[in-house]
Each structure stands twice: as C-alpha cells, then as structure tokens.
Design an enzyme around this catalytic site. Structure first.
Site, PDB file in Angstrom:
ATOM      1  N   HIS A   3      15.637   3.548  -3.526  1.00 36.83           N
ATOM      2  CA  HIS A   3      14.942   4.785  -3.173  1.00 36.83           C
ATOM      3  C   HIS A   3      13.521   4.702  -3.724  1.00 36.83           C
ATOM      4  CE1 HIS A   3      14.643   8.920  -1.911  1.00 36.83           C
ATOM      5  NE2 HIS A   3      13.987   9.157  -3.035  1.00 36.83           N
ATOM      6  N   LEU A   8      18.214   4.595   6.552  1.00 36.79           N
ATOM      7  CA  LEU A   8      18.006   6.041   6.475  1.00 36.79           C
ATOM      8  C   LEU A   8      19.223   6.909   6.797  1.00 36.79           C
ATOM      9  CD1 LEU A   8      14.404   6.167   7.966  1.00 36.79           C
ATOM     10  CD2 LEU A   8      15.152   5.727   5.631  1.00 36.79           C
ATOM     11  N   ASP A  24      21.425   9.789  -2.194  1.00 39.48           N
ATOM     12  CA  ASP A  24      20.641   9.510  -3.411  1.00 39.48           C
ATOM     13  C   ASP A  24      21.277  10.014  -4.699  1.00 39.48           C
ATOM     14  OD1 ASP A  24      18.729   8.444  -1.674  1.00 39.48           O
ATOM     15  OD2 ASP A  24      17.737  10.378  -1.455  1.00 39.48           O
ATOM     16  N   GLU A  26       9.147  -2.610  -5.544  1.00 36.00           N
ATOM     17  CA  GLU A  26      10.357  -3.000  -4.803  1.00 36.00           C
ATOM     18  C   GLU A  26      10.419  -4.525  -4.639  1.00 36.00           C
ATOM     19  OE1 GLU A  26      11.199   1.013  -2.205  1.00 36.00           O
ATOM     20  OE2 GLU A  26      10.013  -0.547  -1.252  1.00 36.00           O
ATOM     21  N   ASN A  76      21.556   1.025  -2.933  1.00 34.63           N
ATOM     22  CA  ASN A  76      20.412   1.497  -2.148  1.00 34.63           C
ATOM     23  C   ASN A  76      19.167   1.432  -3.020  1.00 34.63           C
ATOM     24  OD1 ASN A  76      18.961   2.942  -0.042  1.00 34.63           O
ATOM     25  ND2 ASN A  76      19.081   4.757  -1.354  1.00 34.63           N
ATOM     26  N   GLY A 120      11.516  -3.351   7.572  1.00 36.95           N
ATOM     27  CA  GLY A 120      12.312  -4.418   6.963  1.00 36.95           C
ATOM     28  C   GLY A 120      11.531  -5.350   6.051  1.00 36.95           C
ATOM     29  N   SER A 121      10.417  -4.861   5.496  1.00 37.00           N
ATOM     30  CA  SER A 121       9.665  -5.767   4.607  1.00 37.00           C
ATOM     31  C   SER A 121      10.471  -6.088   3.349  1.00 37.00           C
ATOM     32  CB  SER A 121       8.291  -5.197   4.260  1.00 37.00           C
ATOM     33  OG  SER A 121       8.368  -4.129   3.361  1.00 37.00           O
ATOM     34  N   ASN A 122      11.277  -5.148   2.891  1.00 36.47           N
ATOM     35  CA  ASN A 122      12.154  -5.458   1.745  1.00 36.47           C
ATOM     36  C   ASN A 122      13.209  -6.490   2.127  1.00 36.47           C
ATOM     37  OD1 ASN A 122      11.850  -3.919  -0.952  1.00 36.47           O
ATOM     38  ND2 ASN A 122      11.332  -2.395   0.610  1.00 36.47           N
TER      39      ASN A 122
HETATM   40  C1  GAR Z   1      11.177   1.399   1.219  1.00 42.93           C
HETATM   41  O1  GAR Z   1      10.101   1.883   0.469  1.00 42.93           O
HETATM   42  C2  GAR Z   1      12.484   1.998   0.736  1.00 42.93           C
HETATM   43  O2  GAR Z   1      12.493   2.282  -0.632  1.00 42.93           O
HETATM   44  C3  GAR Z   1      12.543   3.273   1.532  1.00 42.93           C
HETATM   45  O3  GAR Z   1      12.088   2.919   2.808  1.00 42.93           O
HETATM   46  C4  GAR Z   1      11.088   1.896   2.665  1.00 42.93           C
HETATM   47  C5  GAR Z   1      11.384   0.818   3.670  1.00 42.93           C
HETATM   48  O4  GAR Z   1      10.348  -0.116   3.735  1.00 42.93           O
HETATM   49  N1  GAR Z   1      13.870   3.819   1.555  1.00 42.93           N
HETATM   50  C6  GAR Z   1      14.112   5.120   1.622  1.00 42.93           C
HETATM   51  O5  GAR Z   1      13.235   5.956   1.707  1.00 42.93           O
HETATM   52  C7  GAR Z   1      15.589   5.514   1.570  1.00 42.93           C
HETATM   53  N2  GAR Z   1      15.719   6.908   1.292  1.00 42.93           N
HETATM   54  P1  GAR Z   1      10.566  -1.520   4.419  1.00 42.93           P
HETATM   55  O6  GAR Z   1      11.244  -1.262   5.758  1.00 42.93           O
HETATM   56  O7  GAR Z   1       9.199  -2.078   4.588  1.00 42.93           O
HETATM   57  O8  GAR Z   1      11.413  -2.358   3.527  1.00 42.93           O
END
Ligand code: GAR
Length: 191
Positions: A105, A86, A146, A175, A103, A13-15
């Site tokens: 990606h 996911l 996607d 991101e 989303n 969940g850093s995003n």
């Molecule tokens: C992110 O890099 C996102 O783009 C990816 O998961 C990571 C989650 O990081 N998403 C996918 O791969 C979706 N197909 P986070 O939990 O640190 O935000």
C-alpha cells in the site's frame, strides 16, 4: 523446492517488473504467472517483455474464485503478491491461501487506507492532509481493505509544496527498493 509466486496487478505494473527483474538470475523464487483484472493493463506488455505468462480475469470470476484458484493450483503457486492490484480479495482465494497473500500500500497504514484509497487518490489525500511523511506498507491481506497485519513499513518526507505526483515518485522509489527484499525474506521463511 523453489517457492512459486503469482503476481497480481491492475495497471502499469512497474512494481511487477521491478520484482521479476530483482529475482532474475537468482534461484530463490519463481514467478510462473501474472494475473490482472484489466485486459488493457500495461502489466501485460511488461509480462511479455519479461517472458512470464499473463492472464486476465473478470470481476465475477475473481469474486467466485474457483477458476483462479484452479489456475493457481495448475501453476503450483505457493504465495500471492498484490503489486498495484485494486480489487478486494475474495473469500475463496483468501481461504485457499491463508497467510500467503501480501499487498503493498502506497502510504503508512493505518492512515490513508480503505476502499477507494489507491494510487493517485492516496497521494492526493496525503498532500491534502498536510502530512510531513508518507511511505509504504507491506501487509498480509484479509477480508478488509488494507487491514491485515503489517509486515514492513518505510517512510519518506513530504515537503511543503510537494504535489501528489512528487509524493508518488518518492513512494515508488521506496517500493522498488524494499518490496523485492521483503518478498524474498517471506518466501524463504526468514521474516
Ligand atoms: C503502487 O504505488 C502500489 O503501492 C499501489 O498502486 C501503485 C501501482 O503502481 N497500490 C495501491 O494503491 C493498492 N491500494 P505500479 O502499477 O507502477 O506498480
């Protein structure tokens, strides 16, 4: 009325944290709820720190959609943002939020997308393929993994000798830089 956005995440969940912090003190968007399919995902800890309620749902509840849609209704959610989420979004949720789900990606779609292509697997595939660039794709969500229309992409270089973790760091930096801005523009209707 301030647009309300629900954030979905499956892992760290850093995003999610970066997005909520970007909007702190701004009045452009509100985040009433964080949702996850994983009870033990670190995103719940971040939600506590951020003061945003978070809930967990099961795979069956997600496929069925009713409980989640009524929860989103209760919180008056206008948009859904998948930030490291996911599961494939189920039809009842897509139908409740037509063109309102986006989303991120961690690669340049249409390359390196589809089932099983998430997180580390994507960066490994990019390195294995000898790509010279990777990046991020922000796109609308439809019934296929996607494949929804692309809203925004940004690229980074992949240097000879880069490991998947090094690519992941470069992609995460993109991101953090761009995702909140794109969300803001979409939510206020300027994109
Ligand atoms: C992110 O890099 C996102 O783009 C990816 O998961 C990571 C989650 O990081 N998403 C996918 O791969 C979706 N197909 P986070 O939990 O640190 O935000």
């Amino acid at each position: 009325m301030t647009p309300k956005i629900a954030l979905f995440a499956s892992g760290s969940g850093s995003n999610v944290e970066n997005i909520v912090r970007y909007f702190a003190g701004k009045k452009t968007v509100e985040f009433p709820l964080i949702l996850s399919n994983k009870q033990d995902a670190f995103v719940h800890e971040r939600a506590k720190m951020l003061g945003v309620p978070s809930v967990t749902f099961s795979r069956d509840e997600f496929a069925d959609g009713r409980k989640i849609v009524s929860l989103l209704d209760k919180y008056e959610v206008d948009f859904i943002v998948l930030a490291g989420f996911l599961l494939k979004v189920s039809l009842p949720i897509l139908e409740a939020y037509p063109n309102k789900i986006i989303n991120i990606h961690p690669a340049l779609l249409p390359k390196f997308g589809g089932k099983g292509m998430y997180g580390h697997h994507v960066h490994q595939a990019v390195v294995d393929a000898g790509e010279t660039h990777s990046g991020i794709t922000i796109h609308y969500v439809n019934e296929q993994y996607d494949e929804g229309s692309i809203i925004f992409q940004a690229t980074c270089e992949v240097s000879v000798g880069d490991t998947p973790d090094m690519v992941a760091d470069k992609v995460h930096a993109l991101e953090y830089r761009y995702f909140p801005e794109v969300i803001e523009k979409l939510a206020i209707g300027v994109l």
